[in-house]
Scaffold this active site. Structure first.
Site, PDB file in Angstrom:
ATOM      1  CG  ASP A   1      23.368  96.273  43.892  1.00 17.41           C
ATOM      2  OD1 ASP A   1      22.591  96.262  44.873  1.00 17.41           O
ATOM      3  OD2 ASP A   1      24.313  97.081  43.772  1.00 17.41           O
TER       4      ASP A   1
ATOM      5  CG  HIS B   1      24.903  99.511  46.237  1.00 14.27           C
ATOM      6  ND1 HIS B   1      25.234  98.189  46.361  1.00 14.27           N
ATOM      7  CD2 HIS B   1      25.588 100.162  47.197  1.00 14.27           C
ATOM      8  CE1 HIS B   1      26.084  98.031  47.365  1.00 14.27           C
ATOM      9  NE2 HIS B   1      26.319  99.211  47.891  1.00 14.27           N
TER      10      HIS B   1
ATOM     11  CB  SER C   1      28.989 100.617  49.571  1.00 17.01           C
ATOM     12  OG  SER C   1      27.915  99.789  49.967  1.00 17.01           O
TER      13      SER C   1
END
Ligand SMILES: *[C@@H]1O[C@H](CO)[C@@H](O)[C@H](O)[C@H]1NC(C)=O
Ligand SMILES: *[C@@H]1O[C@H](CO)[C@@H](O)[C@H](O)[C@H]1NC(C)=O
Ligand SMILES: *[C@@H]1O[C@H](CO)[C@@H](O)[C@H](O)[C@H]1NC(C)=O
Length: 416
Positions: free
Chosen positions: A391, A394, A143
């Site tokens: 998060d 990312h 990802s």
């Protein structure tokens, strides 16, 4: 040349004591959790056709070393507006769309990467697209590669909007084209780069343990590989998950599978084997284009892991040496650098252009660049904030990884 002598990888310290095992466990739990929180199905609820993302890697060539090392430098304040916004580029994934999600501070957008011994200008997207006429690129990985490809496509969107021409069922592998330039960009989802049975549902919940074939590369990338002019390969955090390891079809052991009577081999064992196979494949491939290996990107959880309320609330880059890389990141990085060096002489002999895209250190300096709570839409509305999961892995778009593309474009244009 590829003897297995070095497979008994030793982390910098504490290989044999319990501490290390605890670290391994802690990591497993973290990444398992992220199966849901961060590696789950990309959100494709937005209506427009969306471009994907991806990652890249490189090591300076001899010539570049003499001129300057693009990866050695620091972040400097800069007043230029980001190359795109969530309004100008519709392909940013919801979970990384920090502006749209209401992130209030904007200071993190106004920094540029400045190599110590040379200038790095933002490459003009039109010149870049012109140079890429009839070419194809592939971003291969997990990802974070998707995160990267979105930055790449959005950066170029000032010159032309990419048009999606393919997506798989889950929108994990996708392909776009820039019609005026006949330039094609793919993102290929293969989080282990090797053959793996992954039984996660759309919420990232596994129904059974991953079975990872250490000696078989994933055809999802090795098949299109030959037809790509530029390939950016990367891997990382998925290796820390619970998995059963196989070789020649037989079970060798596992990582974090206490309920099974199997040898704990450590994720480092699997990571080194797979990365070695990947780079050996590349070095022996007689590929006529450019293969970039992107180093793994560090996370920046502070005050605990994600499930312990860990967060990333900084609003500015950190100074060199201020933050220490986690043991997991250090282990992954050490393996990558050793295996890259081993493969690059073989690649040189065979005339394969294998380059290290070493964004790990410069990304380490950007604890401010993650979505944090703003992976969710307006996370603190109506008292929701208490339960928000951060998060810190990312990257916000726009955000620091747009600078990865400044470096990438510069490297590629120098080769033209
Ligand atoms: C791109 O492909 C077309 C059709 O094959 C060809 O006419 C053109 O010269 C190519 N352009 C470049 C820059 O390779
Ligand atoms: C587009 O590029 C491919 C090579 O990637 C080439 O085979 C094809 O002829 C090109 N098409 C056009 C319309 O230029
Ligand atoms: C676990 O495996 C070992 C060696 O294969 C065997 O000797 C032992 O009996 C097994 N234990 C259990 C509980 O199955």
């Amino acid at each position: 040349m590829y003897s297995d002598l070095k497979l008994g990888f030793r982390p910098p310290h504490r290989r044999t004591n319990n501490n290390h095992f605890i670290v391994l466990l802690g990591i497993s739990v973290l990444v398992l959790g992220f199966g849901f929180a961060l590696f789950g199905k990309p959100s494709n609820s937005f209506p427009q056709p969306d471009p994907p993302i991806l990652g890249s890697v490189s090591f300076p060539t001899e010539q570049e070393k003499n001129e300057c090392d693009l990866f050695d430098g620091n972040w400097i304040p800069h007043s230029d507006e980001p190359p795109y916004t969530h309004k100008s580029c519709g392909i940013i994934e919801d979970h990384q769309n920090c502006m749209k999600n209401g992130r209030p501070d904007t200071g993190y957008l106004y920094w540029r990467w400045k190599p110590r011994f040379c200038e790095l200008d933002r490459v003009d997207p039109t010149s870049f697209l012109e140079a890429m006429r009839n070419k194809t690129w592939g971003f291969v990985g997990d990802s974070i590669s998707r995160n990267h490809v979105q930055s790449f496509l959005c950066t170029l969107s000032r010159a032309e909007m990419a048009v999606e021409v393919y997506h798989d069922e889950a929108y994990k592998s996708r392909r776009w084209t820039f019609p005026t330039y006949n330039f094609t960009v793919s993102v290929i989802w293969t989080p282990f780069l090797a053959k793996a049975s992954i039984s996660e549902d759309d919420n990232g919940v596994s129904t059974s343990d991953i079975e990872l074939h250490l000696d078989v590369l994933d055809p999802v990338w090795t098949l299109p590989y030959r037809n790509l002019d530029y390939v950016i390969i990367s891997a990382g955090k998925w290796f820390v998950k619970t998995a059963i390891y196989l070789e020649n079809g037989a079970v060798l052991g596992c990582h974090y599978c206490p309920k099974r009577n199997l040898t704990e081999l450590g994720f480092n064992f699997a990571f080194r084997k797979v990365i070695r196979n990947v780079l050996r494949h590349v070095a022996g491939s007689r590929h006529g284009g450019t293969i970039l290996y992107r180093t793994t990107t560090p996370d920046h959880f502070e005050g605990g892991e994600w499930f312990e309320g860990g967060s990333c609330k900084r609003e500015k880059p950190s100074k060199e040496g201020e933050l220490e890389m986690s043991e997991m990141n250090r282990i992954l990085r050490e393996i990558e650098l050793e295996e890259f060096e081993r493969a690059s002489s073989a690649a040189n002999e065979k005339g394969v252009d294998l380059v290290l895209f070493d964004v790990s250190p410069l990304s380490m300096l950007r604890p401010d660049g993650h979505p944090g709570a703003y992976r969710h839409f307006h996370p603190f509305e109506n008292g929701k904030g208490n339960k928000v999961i951060y998060d810190c892995l990312h990257w916000c778009l726009p955000g620091p990884i747009d600078s990865w593309n400044d470096i990438l474009f510069e490297m590629v244009m120098r080769k033209q």
